[in-house]
Design an enzyme around this catalytic site. Sequence first.
Site, PDB file in Angstrom:
ATOM      1  N   TYR A  58     -25.671   3.348 -20.097  1.00  0.00           N
ATOM      2  CA  TYR A  58     -24.516   2.486 -19.872  1.00  0.00           C
ATOM      3  C   TYR A  58     -23.279   3.139 -20.481  1.00  0.00           C
ATOM      4  CZ  TYR A  58     -28.014  -1.151 -18.884  1.00  0.00           C
ATOM      5  OH  TYR A  58     -29.071  -1.874 -18.382  1.00  0.00           O
ATOM      6  N   HIS A 124     -36.686   2.804 -18.912  1.00  0.00           N
ATOM      7  CA  HIS A 124     -35.795   2.318 -17.861  1.00  0.00           C
ATOM      8  C   HIS A 124     -36.392   2.538 -16.473  1.00  0.00           C
ATOM      9  CE1 HIS A 124     -31.184   1.438 -17.719  1.00  0.00           C
ATOM     10  NE2 HIS A 124     -31.869   0.609 -16.969  1.00  0.00           N
TER      11      HIS A 124
END
Length: 332
Positions: A58, A124
């Site tokens: 991010y 992830h």
Amino acid sequence: MERRTIGAGALAVGAVGLGCMPMSWAYSTSRQRGEESLRAVHRALDLGSTLLDTADMYGPFTNELLLGRVLKERRSDAFVSTKVGLLVGDQHIVANGRPGYVRRACDASLRRLGTDVIDLYQLHRADPEVPVEETWGAMAELVRAGKVRALGLCAVGARASRRPGARLHDATVRQLERVQQVFPVSAVEAELSVWSPEALETLLPWCESRGVGFLAAMPLGNGFLTGTLTPGVGFEADDPRARHPRFTAEMMAANQPLVVGLRRVARRHGAHVTPAQVALAWVLGRGRQVIPVPGAKQERWVTENAAAAGLRLTERDVAEIAELPAAQGSWD
């Protein structure tokens, strides 16, 4: 705020978490302001929303740095979940599950977050070039080294590529069965909302039967279920919703009955209750191990989301929501 537990280790967190991605990446980037986001994180912790969900990708990296500024003052108040396994390049994202990379990435996340331990470290995405057992084994080593407290897996949606007749999360369940043989899974993060309930088919039951926590991502349908988005009003060019089939003006208009239904339920609970709070209360009602993680970057939304933990839907409410029409439009 009510507390819920994650995994066999009974790690306690507030019933409603905070998704931190919008503060630094993707949605409405022109309205991302660091100081405002910092206030939002502090507000979440004040209200008992202790689970802070981030990832190294991010930004990339800037979201962890932002949280590190808060953790410097309030590490004991927070439950930190971050992720590994995806690399961001120019116009592309690639998976990397090589053990050496996982170890380096963890050390880098610890530095950015300014902490000596990550409460929940999530994979992830699995790397198709590396057996997921090898990646998970490297993550397990981090637990044994004291750098990580528990491990989690982010579910693969793969709507477009799944085999005919297969359910959305069948591939994820297969992954979970494999990694569970290597080291216990404490949490699974996957999308779950009124307009995307597919996790109820197989994934949530898998978690329930094994005492695995479930982090409900996108519980507000990327903002649609809040009732604050107007069909036909465009998104910023770098906002993923600008290219999302469900966020065309036509599909947003077609799915308005979902928002109308949530608003109708909200009115029964008082003028101050919002469709977003009803949507979150519905997710909370799917099980004691379910923790919705709505994304937010402003104090007002953090406050509204946290208040959903105190909203109790009636049997009538739940039945009415169950009767709402299924969302129209592709989710790919």
